[in-house]
Design a protein around this motif. Structure first.
Motif, PDB file in Angstrom:
ATOM      1  N   MET A  58       0.806  -1.177  -0.243  1.00 15.97           N
ATOM      2  CA  MET A  58      -0.049   0.134   0.019  1.00 15.97           C
ATOM      3  C   MET A  58       0.952   1.414  -0.025  1.00 15.97           C
ATOM      4  O   MET A  58       2.176   0.972   0.225  1.00 15.97           O
ATOM      5  N   SER A  59       0.383   2.324  -0.275  1.00 17.77           N
ATOM      6  CA  SER A  59       1.054   3.661  -0.221  1.00 17.77           C
ATOM      7  C   SER A  59       1.412   4.245   1.022  1.00 17.77           C
ATOM      8  O   SER A  59       0.819   3.769   2.197  1.00 17.77           O
ATOM      9  N   THR A  60       2.292   4.985   1.163  1.00 16.74           N
ATOM     10  CA  THR A  60       2.697   5.772   2.528  1.00 16.74           C
ATOM     11  C   THR A  60       1.389   6.466   2.947  1.00 16.74           C
ATOM     12  O   THR A  60       0.632   7.035   2.074  1.00 16.74           O
ATOM     13  N   MET A  61       0.686   6.206   4.197  1.00 17.41           N
ATOM     14  CA  MET A  61      -0.287   6.727   4.654  1.00 17.41           C
ATOM     15  C   MET A  61      -0.366   8.267   4.725  1.00 17.41           C
ATOM     16  O   MET A  61       0.526   8.898   5.274  1.00 17.41           O
ATOM     17  N   ILE A  62      -1.251   8.766   4.140  1.00 22.24           N
ATOM     18  CA  ILE A  62      -1.574  10.406   4.046  1.00 22.24           C
ATOM     19  C   ILE A  62      -2.885  10.525   4.496  1.00 22.24           C
ATOM     20  O   ILE A  62      -3.803   9.917   4.170  1.00 22.24           O
ATOM     21  N   ASP A  63      -3.022  11.426   5.477  1.00 23.88           N
ATOM     22  CA  ASP A  63      -4.386  11.792   6.164  1.00 23.88           C
ATOM     23  C   ASP A  63      -5.280  12.491   5.472  1.00 23.88           C
ATOM     24  O   ASP A  63      -5.334  13.780   5.600  1.00 23.88           O
ATOM     25  N   TYR A  64      -5.973  11.791   4.415  1.00 23.42           N
ATOM     26  CA  TYR A  64      -6.931  12.461   3.686  1.00 23.42           C
ATOM     27  C   TYR A  64      -8.407  12.016   4.184  1.00 23.42           C
ATOM     28  O   TYR A  64      -9.315  11.836   3.474  1.00 23.42           O
ATOM     29  N   CYS A  65      -8.422  11.640   5.464  1.00 22.16           N
ATOM     30  CA  CYS A  65      -9.759  10.834   5.738  1.00 22.16           C
ATOM     31  C   CYS A  65     -10.819  11.775   5.807  1.00 22.16           C
ATOM     32  O   CYS A  65     -12.122  11.388   5.874  1.00 22.16           O
ATOM     33  N   ALA A  66     -10.507  13.279   5.771  1.00 22.14           N
ATOM     34  CA  ALA A  66     -11.821  14.052   5.882  1.00 22.14           C
ATOM     35  C   ALA A  66     -12.587  14.053   4.606  1.00 22.14           C
ATOM     36  O   ALA A  66     -13.806  14.354   4.477  1.00 22.14           O
ATOM     37  N   ILE A  67     -12.109  13.357   3.553  1.00 16.30           N
ATOM     38  CA  ILE A  67     -12.968  13.132   2.315  1.00 16.30           C
ATOM     39  C   ILE A  67     -14.054  12.378   2.451  1.00 16.30           C
ATOM     40  O   ILE A  67     -15.213  12.396   1.844  1.00 16.30           O
ATOM     41  N   ALA A  68     -14.286  11.628   3.651  1.00 15.92           N
ATOM     42  CA  ALA A  68     -15.413  10.699   3.796  1.00 15.92           C
ATOM     43  C   ALA A  68     -16.441  11.564   5.093  1.00 15.92           C
ATOM     44  O   ALA A  68     -17.575  10.789   5.029  1.00 15.92           O
ATOM     45  N   ASP A  69     -16.023  12.585   5.288  1.00 19.13           N
ATOM     46  CA  ASP A  69     -16.878  13.408   6.169  1.00 19.13           C
ATOM     47  C   ASP A  69     -17.899  14.202   5.537  1.00 19.13           C
ATOM     48  O   ASP A  69     -17.320  15.039   4.697  1.00 19.13           O
ATOM     49  N   PRO A  70     -19.171  14.021   5.728  1.00 21.25           N
ATOM     50  CA  PRO A  70     -20.111  14.878   4.866  1.00 21.25           C
ATOM     51  C   PRO A  70     -20.175  16.277   4.917  1.00 21.25           C
ATOM     52  O   PRO A  70     -20.307  17.109   4.019  1.00 21.25           O
ATOM     53  N   SER A  71     -19.672  16.845   6.273  1.00 27.48           N
ATOM     54  CA  SER A  71     -19.345  18.167   6.543  1.00 27.48           C
ATOM     55  C   SER A  71     -18.366  18.888   5.591  1.00 27.48           C
ATOM     56  O   SER A  71     -18.731  20.042   5.137  1.00 27.48           O
ATOM     57  N   ILE A  72     -17.506  18.113   5.236  1.00 24.58           N
ATOM     58  CA  ILE A  72     -16.424  18.908   4.423  1.00 24.58           C
ATOM     59  C   ILE A  72     -17.024  19.083   2.918  1.00 24.58           C
ATOM     60  O   ILE A  72     -16.535  20.171   2.228  1.00 24.58           O
ATOM     61  N   TRP A  73     -18.162  18.427   2.396  1.00 22.41           N
ATOM     62  CA  TRP A  73     -18.666  18.773   1.184  1.00 22.41           C
ATOM     63  C   TRP A  73     -19.681  19.899   1.300  1.00 22.41           C
ATOM     64  O   TRP A  73     -20.037  20.610   0.227  1.00 22.41           O
ATOM     65  N   ALA A  74     -19.882  20.608   2.488  1.00 21.83           N
ATOM     66  CA  ALA A  74     -20.659  21.640   2.543  1.00 21.83           C
ATOM     67  C   ALA A  74     -19.877  22.783   2.873  1.00 21.83           C
ATOM     68  O   ALA A  74     -20.039  23.937   3.171  1.00 21.83           O
ATOM     69  N   ASP A  75     -18.400  22.785   2.815  1.00 17.75           N
ATOM     70  CA  ASP A  75     -17.419  23.711   3.335  1.00 17.75           C
ATOM     71  C   ASP A  75     -16.614  23.967   1.808  1.00 17.75           C
ATOM     72  O   ASP A  75     -15.759  23.552   1.503  1.00 17.75           O
ATOM     73  N   GLU A  76     -17.186  25.179   1.021  1.00 17.72           N
ATOM     74  CA  GLU A  76     -16.683  25.083  -0.160  1.00 17.72           C
ATOM     75  C   GLU A  76     -15.080  25.369  -0.256  1.00 17.72           C
ATOM     76  O   GLU A  76     -14.474  24.573  -0.792  1.00 17.72           O
ATOM     77  N   ARG A  77     -14.628  26.221   0.599  1.00 19.06           N
ATOM     78  CA  ARG A  77     -13.064  26.580   0.301  1.00 19.06           C
ATOM     79  C   ARG A  77     -12.318  25.380   1.095  1.00 19.06           C
ATOM     80  O   ARG A  77     -11.446  24.840   0.435  1.00 19.06           O
ATOM     81  N   GLY A  78     -12.741  24.641   1.942  1.00 25.87           N
ATOM     82  CA  GLY A  78     -12.190  23.746   2.536  1.00 25.87           C
ATOM     83  C   GLY A  78     -12.054  22.475   1.665  1.00 25.87           C
ATOM     84  O   GLY A  78     -11.153  21.704   1.582  1.00 25.87           O
ATOM     85  N   LEU A  79     -13.205  22.187   1.227  1.00 27.03           N
ATOM     86  CA  LEU A  79     -13.451  21.052   0.092  1.00 27.03           C
ATOM     87  C   LEU A  79     -12.214  21.271  -0.893  1.00 27.03           C
ATOM     88  O   LEU A  79     -11.585  20.285  -1.302  1.00 27.03           O
ATOM     89  N   LEU A  80     -12.441  22.531  -1.718  1.00 24.44           N
ATOM     90  CA  LEU A  80     -11.617  22.653  -2.824  1.00 24.44           C
ATOM     91  C   LEU A  80      -9.931  22.535  -2.532  1.00 24.44           C
ATOM     92  O   LEU A  80      -9.331  22.084  -3.129  1.00 24.44           O
TER      93      LEU A  80
END
Length: 415
Positions: A1-23
């Protein structure tokens, strides 16, 4: 597997309502970890794919990367609830987005002719008239929530027309659609203590079961009649498949268009020189509509499952691994789009994948574009002034989402 990078926020529904944070998150993933292995708490792990070229590469190989059994991202709790409700199945619904070949090819063919430009041409006049009535209603006021008062109703009315459903049922189908696509959003979720998703689906099934009985007894020239009387090898299609077919048309068929419509207007408001260009040159409206779909990308992701080991950008994907195809990230890919974070009504070429790519290319793309062209053709010439009258807000959903509030004040001329 790849080196662990913490992009877990992609699964959090709230990030998809945060326009700037999502982009910001998607830009970072695309540039620094385009094939990222993520293990979000409460979810089974998956690869997050954010480059345009990589998503197209995977989408072309539908035999190697399957839609089933994990078509969309769900938490472990959601998955267990579905299995408990269905008696062991991983799928609450079985729509085209859940199917692989040969079933996908067979079921898609059932209604494909209905959604081709040649067939849709007979609806053009009715859609044009509906667009004019929609803008005329806007003109009766100087304020509205463009989402709640305009954008959700116009494409829904078109879908009701195609299904042959009565106008009186529009509020019900809108409510059920918002519940289905926004189960984690407090403003959208079903207010029910136990298994709210299942309650929504049960209500959909009851509604469309009655429609099936009606169309079998009295066929009409509508899509509902096609689904109600569809057969495979001389036998009626299964109940789950029929109900799922109705649901995907009745929900995605209008919710995605309403998201692109409201998000497109917000983009024009934020870029008034682009709105001025449309006023000066209405011939740009078709390209503007495509740019609105790129910009908003209402379907944020689909999941795929690898049927064999595969190497992508040096990362070793194993048989059975899940992949999250991030269309919203791909549609801002600087390798494909010049100045991808600029909204340009004349963008050409515009190789966005807001409608997917490959065998699962959206069945309703021509209808969605036709609706939006009609609405903006009517709206833009009459829109003398428009500005925000409050704060926009987005739905908390990683699957199908867009604006849920867009308060505006405006001046419209008489039509």
């Amino acid at each position: 597997m790849s080196t662990m990078i913490d992009y877990c926020a992609i699964a959090d529904p709230s990030i998809w309502a945060d326009e700037r944070g999502l982009l910001a998150l998607l830009d970072d993933m695309r540039r620094n970890a385009p094939v990222a292995w993520v293990e979000p708490p409460g979810f089974r792990p998956f690869w997050a794919i954010s480059r345009h070229a990589d998503i197209m590469e995977l989408e072309r190989q539908s035999d190697r990367f399957l839609n089933g059994p994990r078509a969309v991202l769900q938490s472990i709790d959601q998955e267990e609830a579905v299995r408990a409700f269905t008696g062991g199945s991983d799928q609450l619904l079985r729509t085209l987005i859940h199917m692989d070949n040969p079933d996908h090819r067979i079921f898609r063919a059932m209604t494909q002719e209905w959604f081709q430009p040649r067939s849709l041409g007979k609806l053009q006049q009715r859609i044009t008239e509906l667009a004019k009535r929609t803008v005329d209603r806007m003109a009766q006021s100087k304020y509205c929530d463009f989402v709640a008062d305009v954008a959700v109703w116009y494409p829904l009315q078109v879908i009701m027309m195609i299904l042959g459903a009565p106008e009186s049922d529009e509020p019900l189908l809108l409510k059920l659609t918002q519940e289905l696509f926004g189960p984690q959003d407090p403003d959208m979720q079903r207010q029910e203590a136990d298994a709210p998703d299942m309650g929504t689906v049960q209500q959909f099934f009851a509604y469309f079961s009655a429609m099936t009985d009606a169309r079998r007894a009295n066929p009409r020239d509508d899509v509902a009649t096609v689904i109600a009387n569809a057969t495979i090898d001389g036998r009626p299609i299964g109940h789950l498949e029929a109900m799922s077919y109705y649901i995907i048309i009745a929900t995605a068929g209008h919710d995605t268009t309403s998201s692109a419509t409201s998000g497109g207007l917000l983009a024009l408001m934020r870029n008034p020189w682009q709105l001025a260009r449309l006023r000066d040159d209405p011939a740009l409206i078709p390209s503007a509509v495509d740019e609105m779909f790129r910009w908003t990308t209402p379907v944020k992701h689909f999941m795929r499952t690898a049927t064999e080991d595969y190497t992508l950008r040096g990362q070793n994907i194993r048989k059975g691994d899940a992949l999250m195809l991030l269309y919203h990230a791909a549609n801002r890919d600087e390798e494909v789009f010049e100045a991808p974070n600029e909204f340009r009504v004349d963008r050409s070429p515009n190789r966005h994948i807001a409608f997917g790519y490959g065998p699962h290319l959206c069945l309703g793309q021509y209808l969605a574009k036709m609706e939006m062209r009609a609405l903006f053709t009517e709206l833009v010439p009459r829109l003398e002034h428009v500005e925000l009258d409050g704060y926009p807000a987005w739905v908390q959903s990683s699957f199908v989402s867009g604006l849920k509030r867009l308060p505006i004040r405006y001046v419209l001329t008489d039509g």
